[in-house]
Design a protein around this motif. Structure first.
Motif, PDB file in Angstrom:
ATOM      1  N   GLN A 169       3.172  90.895  15.565  1.00  0.00           N
ATOM      2  CA  GLN A 169       2.765  90.155  14.228  1.00  0.00           C
ATOM      3  C   GLN A 169       4.052  89.262  14.017  1.00  0.00           C
ATOM      4  OE1 GLN A 169       2.135  93.094  11.435  1.00  0.00           O
ATOM      5  NE2 GLN A 169       0.307  91.976  10.582  1.00  0.00           N
ATOM      6  N   ARG A 170       5.358  89.725  14.066  1.00  0.00           N
ATOM      7  CA  ARG A 170       6.229  89.085  13.680  1.00  0.00           C
ATOM      8  C   ARG A 170       6.468  87.687  14.390  1.00  0.00           C
ATOM      9  NH1 ARG A 170      10.642  90.460  10.234  1.00  0.00           N
ATOM     10  NH2 ARG A 170      10.294  92.457   9.367  1.00  0.00           N
ATOM     11  N   GLU A 172       4.206  86.159  16.290  1.00  0.00           N
ATOM     12  CA  GLU A 172       3.136  85.287  16.227  1.00  0.00           C
ATOM     13  C   GLU A 172       3.573  84.542  14.917  1.00  0.00           C
ATOM     14  OE1 GLU A 172      -0.824  86.511  15.034  1.00  0.00           O
ATOM     15  OE2 GLU A 172      -1.726  84.921  15.944  1.00  0.00           O
ATOM     16  N   THR A 173       3.857  85.082  13.870  1.00  0.00           N
ATOM     17  CA  THR A 173       4.103  84.415  12.658  1.00  0.00           C
ATOM     18  C   THR A 173       5.426  83.395  12.830  1.00  0.00           C
ATOM     19  OG1 THR A 173       3.457  86.209  11.360  1.00  0.00           O
ATOM     20  CG2 THR A 173       4.698  84.606  10.008  1.00  0.00           C
ATOM     21  N   LEU A 176       4.127  80.379  14.669  1.00  0.00           N
ATOM     22  CA  LEU A 176       3.501  79.440  13.596  1.00  0.00           C
ATOM     23  C   LEU A 176       4.144  78.767  12.825  1.00  0.00           C
ATOM     24  CD1 LEU A 176       0.100  81.615  12.938  1.00  0.00           C
ATOM     25  CD2 LEU A 176       0.610  79.773  14.681  1.00  0.00           C
ATOM     26  N   THR A 177       5.235  79.539  12.272  1.00  0.00           N
ATOM     27  CA  THR A 177       6.252  78.707  11.488  1.00  0.00           C
ATOM     28  C   THR A 177       6.960  77.876  11.931  1.00  0.00           C
ATOM     29  OG1 THR A 177       6.597  80.945  10.245  1.00  0.00           O
ATOM     30  CG2 THR A 177       7.785  79.227   9.553  1.00  0.00           C
ATOM     31  N   ILE A 178       7.692  77.882  13.153  1.00  0.00           N
ATOM     32  CA  ILE A 178       8.427  76.826  14.102  1.00  0.00           C
ATOM     33  C   ILE A 178       7.296  75.732  14.211  1.00  0.00           C
ATOM     34  CG2 ILE A 178       9.205  76.463  16.306  1.00  0.00           C
ATOM     35  CD1 ILE A 178      10.221  79.309  16.433  1.00  0.00           C
TER      36      ILE A 178
ATOM     37  N   LEU B  49      -4.954  77.494   8.270  1.00  0.00           N
ATOM     38  CA  LEU B  49      -4.323  76.955   9.620  1.00  0.00           C
ATOM     39  C   LEU B  49      -4.921  75.948  10.286  1.00  0.00           C
ATOM     40  CD1 LEU B  49      -3.720  80.869  11.319  1.00  0.00           C
ATOM     41  CD2 LEU B  49      -2.192  79.414  10.639  1.00  0.00           C
ATOM     42  N   ILE B  54      -2.946  73.483  13.551  1.00  0.00           N
ATOM     43  CA  ILE B  54      -2.627  74.765  14.523  1.00  0.00           C
ATOM     44  C   ILE B  54      -3.954  74.941  14.932  1.00  0.00           C
ATOM     45  CG2 ILE B  54      -1.959  77.160  14.229  1.00  0.00           C
ATOM     46  CD1 ILE B  54       0.426  76.532  12.357  1.00  0.00           C
ATOM     47  N   MET B  88       3.817  74.154   5.285  1.00  0.00           N
ATOM     48  CA  MET B  88       3.141  75.515   5.166  1.00  0.00           C
ATOM     49  C   MET B  88       3.881  76.642   5.033  1.00  0.00           C
ATOM     50  SD  MET B  88      -0.045  75.640   6.638  1.00  0.00           S
ATOM     51  CE  MET B  88      -1.143  76.984   7.505  1.00  0.00           C
ATOM     52  N   PHE B  90       3.772  80.714   4.984  1.00  0.00           N
ATOM     53  CA  PHE B  90       2.856  81.573   5.510  1.00  0.00           C
ATOM     54  C   PHE B  90       2.798  83.077   4.310  1.00  0.00           C
ATOM     55  CE2 PHE B  90       3.295  79.135   9.167  1.00  0.00           C
ATOM     56  CZ  PHE B  90       1.973  79.043   9.637  1.00  0.00           C
ATOM     57  N   PHE B  95       8.639  87.566   7.608  1.00  0.00           N
ATOM     58  CA  PHE B  95       8.445  87.024   9.009  1.00  0.00           C
ATOM     59  C   PHE B  95       8.792  85.721   9.424  1.00  0.00           C
ATOM     60  CE2 PHE B  95       4.725  90.639  10.033  1.00  0.00           C
ATOM     61  CZ  PHE B  95       5.670  91.391   9.529  1.00  0.00           C
ATOM     62  N   MET B  96       8.895  84.982   8.326  1.00  0.00           N
ATOM     63  CA  MET B  96       9.289  83.505   8.369  1.00  0.00           C
ATOM     64  C   MET B  96      10.516  83.170   8.512  1.00  0.00           C
ATOM     65  SD  MET B  96       6.379  81.816   5.975  1.00  0.00           S
ATOM     66  CE  MET B  96       6.945  80.469   6.163  1.00  0.00           C
ATOM     67  N   PHE B  98      14.051  83.215  10.287  1.00  0.00           N
ATOM     68  CA  PHE B  98      14.670  83.602  11.560  1.00  0.00           C
ATOM     69  C   PHE B  98      15.790  82.816  12.040  1.00  0.00           C
ATOM     70  CE2 PHE B  98      11.720  79.998  12.077  1.00  0.00           C
ATOM     71  CZ  PHE B  98      12.621  79.268  12.482  1.00  0.00           C
ATOM     72  N   PHE B 108      16.313  73.554   9.811  1.00  0.00           N
ATOM     73  CA  PHE B 108      15.459  73.668  11.044  1.00  0.00           C
ATOM     74  C   PHE B 108      14.465  72.603  11.041  1.00  0.00           C
ATOM     75  CE2 PHE B 108      11.935  75.455  13.463  1.00  0.00           C
ATOM     76  CZ  PHE B 108      12.530  75.450  14.835  1.00  0.00           C
ATOM     77  N   ASN B 112      14.099  68.785  13.188  1.00  0.00           N
ATOM     78  CA  ASN B 112      12.543  68.893  14.349  1.00  0.00           C
ATOM     79  C   ASN B 112      12.138  67.440  13.790  1.00  0.00           C
ATOM     80  OD1 ASN B 112      12.964  71.034  15.549  1.00  0.00           O
ATOM     81  ND2 ASN B 112      11.694  72.135  14.070  1.00  0.00           N
TER      82      ASN B 112
END
Lengths: 188, 248
Positions: A169-170, A172-173, A176-178, B49, B54, B88, B90, B95-96, B98, B108, B112
């Motif tokens: 799940q992580r 995938e998110t 998608l975020t990238i 999405l 996407i 976007m 999420f 989870f977003m 990193f 980041f 890009n």
């Protein structure tokens, strides 16, 4: 400046480990072990957790030496096992000491000469490893509260299956975020 | 209408047998504050999405119809192109993030898209969400509310015309949610950004969105001004959507 300090620390770690490999004196190894413990104590690192994981391995090495090399005298077997175990424990603690005094961010910055794609993989890996470990701890607590024993080998699935689900799940998110932030792979 | 986002008979399903979005047609005007709501599994996130391509570029399935963003069909350009137009955020901020510092996280997207004056843009974005003191922090050490603001700042730095947020307050406490909506209001009114919020909390939607879309089992059920949409009390209750209460 910060980058060169990290580079010096990394070189020190490598040289230190190389020296540890060549030492055969149990007294010197014991002194190094105590020094590392002190350094880790001052860095407020999780020494207990690391020792609990590594010491059984060290004991196993000594036992194997005692069992399998029966042609050698007992003291020699014990000493050989002790030196091998001490080296492994010291190397493991030296890496922990290095990471306690160096942030992951600084360490990854050291490799910024690598292509962007590889840097991104390194960064995500560096983020995911501690995240997965903390997720595993959380899942363990949840499963314990459901009266599922998590310390036996057979009940490992109770941790691994939800952990895999969370990790995917992580992942995938993150992907998608990238993409949503305009990332274009160099290989595309 | 060339400007804005237009869905024209859009259908999508991950498999042939089940459509997540079924013949959706609607338009989102530039500069508006739009809310999208529906029960779990109604297709809200799938719809989000689709906005920046996407779907169908990265998540594949049975796609038909046309989505245009400022007159450009999402099928004709890659996601990286629409990333310059649509920001976007999420569902789960945990989870977003990193990157290893807040600054790196925001930089980041800038790297890009190759935008200039990255330092100023990062500073401004952090100021807009009230997080200017957090620039050097590790994102993983922040609270969920702070993480959500950093995710928003990462989008704000890109200066996109559209900002899409998928359930932005799902993990925030009440005060955190109020603060986030205050920022979104400001972005819409002062900076003219088009805000599209996918939201379960109809109280917040009715208080902030001027326009609301209700989606049910992949079909657009209502698409009108928020006031008119929430006047359909009986139909909304029937499909399980809470009738909004005024926020004090």
């Amino acid at each position: 400046m910060k980058k060169s300090i990290t580079a010096v620390k990394l070189v020190t770690l490598l040289v230190f480990n190389w020296i540890v490999f060549s030492i055969r004196n149990p007294l010197i190894l014991s002194i190094l072990f105590i020094i590392l413990l002190l350094l880790l104590y001052f860095a407020k690192a999780q020494i207990k957790k690391r020792l609990l994981a590594i010491i059984p391995i060290g004991i196993a090495i000594i036992i194997f030496q005692l069992i399998f090399y029966i042609w050698a005298p007992f003291t020699e077997r014990f000493l050989f096992g002790f030196i091998a175990a001490a080296k492994i424990i010291i190397i493991s603690l030296s890496v922990l000491t290095f990471l306690s005094y160096t942030s992951l961010f600084a360490l990854i910055k050291l490799f910024d000469f690598l292509p962007e794609d590889i840097m991104l993989i390194l960064m995500i890996t560096a983020y995911l490893i501690p995240t997965i470990l903390s997720e595993a701890e959380k899942i363990q607590i949840v499963q314990k509260s459901r009266n599922i024993k998590t310390n036996s080998f057979s009940s490992l699935a109770a941790i691994i299956i939800p952990l895999l689900h969370r990790v995917f799940q992580r992942a995938e998110t993150i992907s998608l975020t990238i993409l949503a932030r305009g990332y274009k792979s160099e290989t595309n | 209408m060339k400007n804005g986002i237009i869905f024209d008979h859009v259908s999508f399903g991950y498999s042939k047998n089940k459509l997540q979005i079924d013949a959706a047609s609607f338009a989102i005007e530039k500069g508006s504050f739009v809310g999208v709501t529906g029960v779990n599994g109604s297709g809200k996130t799938t719809l989000a999405l689709m906005l920046n391509g996407i779907i169908p570029h990265e998540l594949h399935g049975q796609f038909s119809g046309t989505i245009t963003v400022d007159g450009i069909d999402t099928k004709t350009k890659p996601v990286s192109y629409f990333a310059q137009k649509i920001g976007m955020v999420f569902q789960n901020p945990d989870f977003m993030l990193f990157n290893l510092s807040v600054t790196e996280e925001i930089a980041f997207g800038l790297k890009n898209i190759k935008l200039h004056n990255a330092e100023d843009k990062i500073k401004n974005a952090l100021q807009m969400v009230g997080m200017e003191d957090f620039a050097n922090r590790d994102p993983q050490t922040l609270s969920l509310g702070e993480k959500q603001k950093i995710c928003l700042a990462a989008v704000l730095a890109l200066d996109t015309e559209y900002i899409v947020l998928d359930e932005p307050v799902a993990m925030l406490d009440y005060q955190g949610a109020v603060n986030l909506y205050r920022i979104l209001d400001e972005l819409n009114k002062k900076h003219g950004k088009t805000i599209i919020v996918i939201e379960h909390d109809t109280d917040f939607l009715s208080a902030h969105a001027k326009h609301t879309i209700i989606i049910n089992r992949g079909k657009i059920l209502f698409n009108d001004t928020t006031k008119k949409v929430f006047a359909h009390k009986t139909e909304l209750r029937k499909i399980g959507i809470k009738i909004p209460q005024p926020i004090r």
